[in-house]
Write an enzyme that holds these catalytic residues in place. Structure first.
Site, mmCIF file in Angstrom:
data_model
loop_
_atom_site.group_PDB
_atom_site.id
_atom_site.type_symbol
_atom_site.label_atom_id
_atom_site.label_comp_id
_atom_site.label_asym_id
_atom_site.label_seq_id
_atom_site.Cartn_x
_atom_site.Cartn_y
_atom_site.Cartn_z
ATOM 1 N N LYS A 164 0.850 -1.198 0.000
ATOM 2 C CA LYS A 164 0.000 0.000 0.000
ATOM 3 C C LYS A 164 0.887 1.249 0.000
ATOM 4 O O LYS A 164 1.598 1.514 0.958
ATOM 5 C CB LYS A 164 -0.884 0.025 1.245
ATOM 6 C CG LYS A 164 -1.709 1.303 1.308
ATOM 7 C CD LYS A 164 -2.158 1.597 2.709
ATOM 8 C CE LYS A 164 -2.459 3.034 3.009
ATOM 9 N NZ LYS A 164 -2.223 4.076 2.056
ATOM 10 N N GLY B 24 6.849 4.748 8.649
ATOM 11 C CA GLY B 24 5.945 5.879 8.876
ATOM 12 C C GLY B 24 6.110 6.418 10.274
ATOM 13 O O GLY B 24 7.187 6.304 10.881
ATOM 14 N N SER B 25 5.040 6.944 10.813
ATOM 15 C CA SER B 25 5.135 7.614 12.105
ATOM 16 C C SER B 25 5.189 6.605 13.255
ATOM 17 O O SER B 25 4.677 5.486 13.143
ATOM 18 C CB SER B 25 3.935 8.543 12.292
ATOM 19 O OG SER B 25 2.751 7.790 12.249
ATOM 20 N N THR B 26 5.772 7.034 14.358
ATOM 21 C CA THR B 26 5.894 6.149 15.521
ATOM 22 C C THR B 26 4.513 5.788 16.062
ATOM 23 O O THR B 26 4.282 4.644 16.483
ATOM 24 C CB THR B 26 6.786 6.804 16.597
ATOM 25 O OG1 THR B 26 8.097 6.932 16.037
ATOM 26 C CG2 THR B 26 6.875 5.971 17.865
ATOM 27 N N GLY C 142 3.125 3.117 13.939
ATOM 28 C CA GLY C 142 3.939 1.917 14.194
ATOM 29 C C GLY C 142 3.496 1.230 15.483
ATOM 30 O O GLY C 142 3.367 0.007 15.557
ATOM 31 N N GLU D 142 10.031 0.928 10.675
ATOM 32 C CA GLU D 142 11.022 1.992 10.519
ATOM 33 C C GLU D 142 10.269 3.287 10.775
ATOM 34 O O GLU D 142 9.403 3.667 9.998
ATOM 35 C CB GLU D 142 11.616 1.913 9.110
ATOM 36 C CG GLU D 142 12.950 2.605 9.009
ATOM 37 C CD GLU D 142 12.799 4.025 8.528
ATOM 38 O OE1 GLU D 142 12.691 4.914 9.400
ATOM 39 O OE2 GLU D 142 12.766 4.246 7.313
ATOM 40 N N CYS E 114 13.044 10.822 7.684
ATOM 41 C CA CYS E 114 13.007 10.271 9.036
ATOM 42 C C CYS E 114 14.346 10.439 9.753
ATOM 43 O O CYS E 114 14.382 10.587 10.965
ATOM 44 C CB CYS E 114 12.592 8.811 8.998
ATOM 45 S SG CYS E 114 13.509 7.885 7.778
HETATM 46 P P1 NDP Z 1 1.667 7.755 8.759
HETATM 47 O O1 NDP Z 1 2.490 6.950 9.674
HETATM 48 O O2 NDP Z 1 0.276 8.065 9.144
HETATM 49 O O3 NDP Z 1 1.581 7.046 7.324
HETATM 50 C C1 NDP Z 1 2.536 6.167 6.776
HETATM 51 C C2 NDP Z 1 1.828 5.076 5.981
HETATM 52 O O4 NDP Z 1 1.014 4.290 6.853
HETATM 53 C C3 NDP Z 1 0.869 5.590 4.917
HETATM 54 O O5 NDP Z 1 0.834 4.676 3.846
HETATM 55 C C4 NDP Z 1 -0.464 5.586 5.649
HETATM 56 O O6 NDP Z 1 -1.559 5.545 4.782
HETATM 57 C C5 NDP Z 1 -0.343 4.303 6.443
HETATM 58 N N1 NDP Z 1 -1.155 4.239 7.652
HETATM 59 C C6 NDP Z 1 -1.573 5.262 8.448
HETATM 60 N N2 NDP Z 1 -2.298 4.794 9.483
HETATM 61 C C7 NDP Z 1 -2.326 3.446 9.362
HETATM 62 C C8 NDP Z 1 -2.909 2.402 10.122
HETATM 63 N N3 NDP Z 1 -3.575 2.647 11.248
HETATM 64 N N4 NDP Z 1 -2.754 1.132 9.714
HETATM 65 C C9 NDP Z 1 -2.053 0.875 8.596
HETATM 66 N N5 NDP Z 1 -1.498 1.818 7.825
HETATM 67 C C10 NDP Z 1 -1.616 3.093 8.197
HETATM 68 O O7 NDP Z 1 2.423 9.078 8.447
HETATM 69 P P2 NDP Z 1 1.777 10.440 7.944
HETATM 70 O O8 NDP Z 1 1.762 10.393 6.496
HETATM 71 O O9 NDP Z 1 0.461 10.737 8.579
HETATM 72 O O10 NDP Z 1 2.808 11.468 8.521
HETATM 73 C C11 NDP Z 1 2.694 11.867 9.884
HETATM 74 C C12 NDP Z 1 4.042 11.971 10.520
HETATM 75 O O11 NDP Z 1 4.686 10.711 10.486
HETATM 76 C C13 NDP Z 1 5.019 12.890 9.832
HETATM 77 O O12 NDP Z 1 4.838 14.203 10.207
HETATM 78 C C14 NDP Z 1 6.315 12.341 10.292
HETATM 79 O O13 NDP Z 1 6.605 12.836 11.570
HETATM 80 C C15 NDP Z 1 6.070 10.859 10.375
HETATM 81 N N6 NDP Z 1 6.532 10.124 9.186
HETATM 82 C C16 NDP Z 1 7.671 9.424 9.274
HETATM 83 C C17 NDP Z 1 8.155 8.786 8.165
HETATM 84 C C18 NDP Z 1 9.413 8.015 8.209
HETATM 85 O O14 NDP Z 1 10.012 7.822 7.162
HETATM 86 N N7 NDP Z 1 9.826 7.504 9.339
HETATM 87 C C19 NDP Z 1 7.488 8.859 6.877
HETATM 88 C C20 NDP Z 1 6.249 9.568 6.906
HETATM 89 C C21 NDP Z 1 5.821 10.189 8.026
HETATM 90 P P3 NDP Z 1 -2.233 6.916 4.244
HETATM 91 O O15 NDP Z 1 -1.190 7.606 3.437
HETATM 92 O O16 NDP Z 1 -3.364 6.442 3.447
HETATM 93 O O17 NDP Z 1 -2.622 7.709 5.465
#
Ligand code: NDP
Length: 828
Positions: A191, A244-246, A249, A266, A300
C-alpha cells in the site's frame, strides 16, 4: 534580461523540466485501477481519491480507493502466487529482479518527473538520488536472490508480506521493501501512501513489462483506514513491513500482537548533527543543508538537531544564515531549486503549529528574508537558536525544513545531548580529528552514524532504528533476515501450551519423540523416582538423624542474593506434587531493582570480547565441576531420566563453549558502497534484555538464552522456568565464582506472566524475549508497544533445545545485537 544584467545580478533563470511526458502518461491511464494478479481492476467500492501536485495545489490524478474486499482479493492472489514463487530457483528470481532494475533505468526520467509532480520534491533529488537508488536496490538484491541457496542455508521465505510505505520517498521506500522480499521468495501486497501513489503504479506497469508471474506483486492504493488496517489485520498475511510515524507503528505493533506475524518498523527520528570545534565549518554548512533541507526536511533521519561546540557556535550560525539566504525554493520541476513543496496542506499546518510552539516556548526563530511562492505548500528554511533541550521543538519530530540548534562544551556533553531523545535512527559527527569522531560514533544510540557526512544511503548498508525509531533493518544482508524464517520453524506445528503439562512430547526434527523433560516414558519415571530418593535423602543432609539445612534461594540482583520484596515464596513441586523447595515470589519492585542493576552494569558491553569469552568458559568450567548435582536437580524437578538430565547439563556446557567461541567472532563487516570510503557495520549489544525462560529444559533453556546475550555484551533480567526454577537459582554460585560482574545477570523467580508484563512495560528494557504460551506472547508484544522495544517470542511453539539448529547459533546472536552502520568517507 541581457547577459550583462545576469553577470550583474547573478540571478538564476528558469530551468524547468518538461512535465508533458508525465502528464500524458497520467492522462492516458486515469482513473487508475488496483494492481492485482498483474491486471488492473476496479476497486470493489468504486471509489477514487484525488492526487494533488503539492507545488501548485492543482489536481494531478485520480487513483482507486481500495477496500478490505480488495485487500482480500490481493492477499488471495499473493497466497496463490507464493505456492510457486516461494519455490522458484534463486537464479530465476534474480533474472526477474535484474530485468526490473533495467526497466527502472529505462523509465528513469518518467519516474523522476512523476515523483516530483506527485510529492513536491525537487527534480534534482528524484533524478539524481531517488531513482538511481531504486535501480541500485533491485540490482543489489538480484544478487542476494542468486546467492540465497548458498548464503542463507536453512532459511525459507516468510510467505505473503504486507508492506505499507510513506510519502516522503515513495518509490525508494517501495524498492527498500519489495526488493529484499522478492529476493527471498516472498509475495507482496503493498500500500503506497495516499498522497503519493503514482510511481508505485508506474512500477506496477514495469511488473507487467518484465512478465513477473501474476500475484507476486500486488499494489493497492487507497486510505489507511480502508487498506492499511485491513492489511495489518489480515489473517493470511505472514509479515508486515511498515515505514511511517511512531504512533502508527505503535498501533500496528498492538494490532499484530500474538498473531505470529513478523514485523519490521522503521519509524520517526530526531537525529543529532554534532559539530566539534575543529570541523571544517564550510563543509559543515553544506552538510547541514543536506541534513535538514534535503527533501524539505521530510526525512526520518533528517539531522534536525544541530549540536555545536560552544566556542564555534556564533561563527557557524552566521555562516548558516548567510547560506540560507541563498537557498532557492519553488516548483519541484525547476532544476535550479534547492527546496520543493511540502507534501500536503495538512503536513504544512503541522509544521507551522510546531514552529509556533517553538516561539512560544522562548526559542529564537530565524528565516531568510526572501518569501515563498504563494501558490502550493511551501515553508521556508527555519533555524531556531536558544533552544532548551526539553522543549517541544527539541524533542518532537517536526518533519519539515526546521533546524533547532543547541550548544555543548565537552564530548561527554555532546553524547548526552545527542542521546537525549526517545528516537535513535541516525546521527552525524563532524570533526577533523578522526580519533574523536570514531570515539563518539559508538556512543550514540542510533542505527546509522555518518562521519563528516550525512544522509548517505545504499542498498549494501543496513538502515534502521534504535529505541522508538523502530526495529528491524532494511538494506544489507541484515535486511534479508526480515524476509525469511528458519526452515525448521516453518515446519514446526507443535504448540507449547498443549504440550506442557499434557504429558505429550514434542516431535523432534527427525520425527521421533525427543525427551522433553516435562514428559516422560515409564522407564524414565522410575529413574525419576531414584533421583527423588537421592535428593530427599541427602542433598544437604549428612546424617539421616539431622534435619537438612534449608537452602531457599533468594533472588539474584546486582550480583547479590536479595530477598524478594513481596515477602512471599512459591513452592517448587516434583512431578508427584511433593514440595521440594521454595523460591522467592518476585514482584514489580524486584524487577525494577533488577533492571536498575542491569543498567548499572552496562559497561559490560564496552569491555573486550575476549574477556567475555573467558568468563563464559569459566561459567562452563564451574558448571562442569557440579555436573552431577545439576543433573540430579533436573531429575528432581522434572520427569527427565538421569541420562536425559546428564545430557541436558552436558549440552548446556557445550552451549557455553559455543558462545564463548562466538563472543570474539560474531563481528561486523565492511561495506563498500559506491562512494570513496567505507561503512563499518558493527553488531552492538542491544542493552538490557528481559527474558522469560521456557518451562522445559530448566537449565538448558536458561543457559541457551543468557549465554548469547552476555556474550554480545547485553545485561539480562531473567525469569527462570516457572515450574522448575531451581536449576537457574543453583547457578547463583556458579555465576558468583566465575567472575561475572555484578548486574550482568539478574534472576527474578516468580510468576512468569506477571513479571514478563512488568519487563515488557519497562521503559528502560530494550528488548524482551518470551518463551511460553501464545497468550503470554501476545501480552508481551502488546505491552512492548509502550517504548517500541524489540521482542522475540515463541508464539507458543516449542523448540528442541537440544538441537543445535534450533537451540543455538546466529539467530540468538542476531537477537542479542543491533547493527550500527558507521559511514566513513575519505579523501580531502
Ligand atoms: P503515517 O504513519 O500516518 O503514514 C505512513 C503510511 O502508513 C501511509 O501509507 C499511511 O496511509 C499508512 N497508515 C496510516 N495509518 C495506518 C494504520 N492505522 N494502519 C495501517 N497503515 C496506516 O504518516 P503520515 O503520512 O500521517 O505522517 C505523519 C508523521 O509521520 C510525519 O509528520 C512524520 O513525523 C512521520 N513520518 C515518518 C516517516 C518516516 O520515514 N519515518 C514517513 C512519513 C511520516 P495513508 O497515506 O493512506 O494515510
Amino acid at each position: 534580461m541581457s547577459i550583462l544584467n545576469i553577470f550583474d545580478t547573478m540571478e538564476y533563470g528558469p530551468a524547468p523540466e518538461a512535465a508533458n511526458a508525465g502528464l500524458a502518461w497520467i492522462a492516458e491511464r486515469q482513473p487508475f485501477g488496483l494492481f492485482i494478479n498483474n491486471t488492473w481492476v476496479k476497486p470493489a467500492g468504486k471509489q477514487y481519491i484525488e492526487s494533488v501536485n503539492p507545488a501548485t495545489g492543482k489536481p494531478l490524478a485520480r487513483v482507486a480507493a481500495a477496500t478490505s474486499e480488495d485487500v482480500d482479493r490481493a492477499v488471495k492472489a499473493a497466497r496463490t502466487a507464493f505456492e510457486s514463487w516461494g519455490k522458484t530457483p534463486g537464479h530465476v528470481r534474480a533474472r526477474y529482479m535484474y530485468a526490473i532494475a533495467r526497466h527502472i533505468q529505462k523509465h528513469a526520467r518518467l519516474l523522476a518527473v512523476l515523483e516530483s509532480l506527485d510529492n513536491g520534491k525537487t527534480i534534482r533529488e528524484t533524478r539524481d538520488i531517488d531513482i538511481p537508488l531504486v535501480a541500485r536496490h533491485f540490482y543489489y538484491y538480484a544478487g542476494w536472490a542468486q546467492l540465497m541457496e548458498q548464503e542463507m542455508p536453512g532459511f525459507a521465505p516468510v510467505g505473503v508480506v504486507g508492506q505499507i510505505i510513506p510519502w516522503n520517498f515513495p518509490l525508494l521506500m517501495l524498492a527498500w521493501k519489495i526488493a529484499p522480499a522478492l529476493a527471498m521468495g516472498n509475495t507482496v501486497v503493498l500500500k503506497p501512501a495516499r498522497y503519493t501513489s503514482l510511481t508505485a503504479l508506474k512500477f506496477a506497469e514495469i511488473m507487467q513489462e518484465v512478465r513477473l508471474p501474476p500475484g507476486v506483486i500486488n499494489i493497492l492504493t487507497g486510505e489507511a483506514s480502508q487498506v492499511g488496517e485491513a492489511l495489518v489485520r489480515h489473517p493470511d498475511v505472514n509479515k508486515i513491513a511498515f515505514t511511517g510515524s511512531t504512533d502508527v507503528g505503535r498501533s500496528i505493533r498492538r494490532a499484530t500482537a500474538g498473531s505470529g506475524k513478523k514485523l519490521s518498523l522503521e519509524l520517526g527520528g530526531k537525529s543529532p548533527f554534532i559539530v566539534f570545534d575543529d570541523a571544517d565549518l564550510d563543509s559543515v554548512v553544506e552538510g547541514v543543508v543536506d541534513a535538514i533541507w534535503f527533501n524539505q526536511g521530510q526525512v526520518c533521519c533528517a539531522g534536525s538537531r544541530l549540536l555545536m561546540q560552544e566556542n564555534i557556535a556564533n561563527r557557524l550560525i552566521a555562516k548558516l544564515r548567510a547560506r540560507m539566504e541563498h537557498l532557492r525554493i519553488g516548483d519541484s520541476l525547476d532544476k535550479a531549486v534547492d527546496i520543493g513543496a511540502i507534501v500536503s496542506p495538512g503536513q504544512l499546518k503541522e509544521i507551522q503549529r510546531l514552529v509556533e510552539a517553538g516561539v512560544e516556548e522562548g526559542a529564537e526563530m530565524w528565516q531568510p528574508s526572501w518569501t515563498c511562492p504563494t501558490e502550493g505548500n511551501f515553508f521556508p528554511p527555519t533555524l531556531f537558536t536558544n533552544v532548551s533541550p526539553a522543549t517541544t521543538i527539541a524533542q518532537v519530530e517536526i518533519f519539515g525544513p526546521v533546524l533547532v540548534a543547541m550548544t555543548f562544551r565537552t564530548p561527554e556533553e555532546a553524547v548526552a545531548l545527542a542521546n537525549n531523545t526517545r528516537y535513535g535512527l541516525a546521527a552525524s559527527v563532524w570533526s577533523d580529528n578522526i580519533n574523536l569522531a570514531l570515539d563518539i560514533a559508538p556512543r550514540i544510540k542510533a542505527g546509522s552514524v555518518w562521519i563528516n557526512s550525512t544522509n548517505l544511503f545504499d542498498a549494501s548498508s543496513g538502515f534502521g532504528g534504535y529505541r522508538e525509531s523502530g526495529f528491524g533493518r532494511e538494506g544489507g544482508k541484515e535486511g534479508l533476515y526480515e524476509y525469511v524464517r528458519p526452515a525448521w520453524e516453518v515446519k514446526a506445528t507443535v504448540d507449547l501450551h498443549i504440550a506442557v503439562g499434557s504429558g505429550k512430547g514434542a516431535a523432534s526434527s527427525n520425527g521421533s519423540i525427543k525427551g522433553v523433560n516435562m514428559a516422560a516414558h515409564d522407564e524414565e519415571v522410575e529413574d525419576g523416582h531414584e533421583g527423588d530418593k537421592r535428593e530427599n535423602g541427602g542433598m544437604n543432609a549428612y546424617h539421616p538423624a539431622l534435619p537438612g539445612i534449608d537452602r531457599t534461594p533468594k533472588l539474584f540482583i546486582g550480583g547479590k542474593q536479595a530477598r524478594s520484596d513481596s515477602g512471599y515464596s512459591r513452592d517448587v513441586l516434583d512431578r508427584q506434587g511433593h514440595v521440594i523447595g521454595q523460591v522467592g515470589e518476585g514482584n514489580r519492585k524486584d524487577i525494577r531493582n533488577a533492571v536498575e542493576a542491569a543498567h548499572a552494569a552496562s559497561g559490560w558491553a564496552n569491555g573486550a570480547a575476549h574477556t567475555r569469552a573467558q568468563i563464559l568458559y569459566y561459567i562452563a568450567e564451574n558448571l562442569s565441576a557440579r555436573e552431577d548435582e545439576f543433573a540430579r536437580r533436573i531429575v528432581q524437578q522434572t520427569s527427565a531420566s538421569r541420562a536425559d538430565a546428564a545430557n541436558e547439563v552436558q549440552t548446556a556446557i557445550s552451549r557455553l563453549f559455543s558462545y564463548a567461541a562466538w563472543a570474539d567472532k560474531y563481528e561486523g563487516v565492511v561495506h563498500r558502497p559506491p562512494m570513496r570510503g567505507a561503512v563499518l557495520a558493527l553488531p552492538e549489544a542491544t542493552g538490557v534484555i528481559g527474558m522469560a525462560c521456557p518451562d522445559e529444559y530448566p537449565l538448558l533453556g536458561f543457559i541457551s538464552l543468557v549465554a548469547p546475550a552476555i556474550a554480545m555484551g547485553d545485561t539480562v533480567v531473567v525469569i527462570p522456568s516457572m515450574q522448575a526454577p531451581l536449576s537457574a537459582t543453583d547457578c547463583y554460585q556458579v555465576l558468583e565464582t566465575s567472575d561475572v560482574p555484578s548486574g550482568v545477570v539478574n534472576i527474578v523467580t516468580g510468576d512468569r506472566d506477571t513479571l514478563s508484563q512488568v519487563l515488557a512495560e519497562h521503559d528502560d528494557v530494550d528488548s524482551m524475549w518470551y518463551f511460553g504460551p501464545l497468550e503470554g506472547c501476545q501480552r508481551v508484544e502488546l505491552a512492548s508497544a509502550g517504548n517500541m522495544k524489540r521482542t522475540w517470542v515463541s508464539y507458543g511453539h516449542r523448540r528442541d533445545w537440544l538441537d543445535t539448529l534450533q537451540g543455538e547459533g546466529q539467530e540468538f546472536l542476531r537477537e542479542s545485537t543491533q547493527v550500527k552502520n558507521i559511514w566513513i568517507p575519505y579523501g580531502e
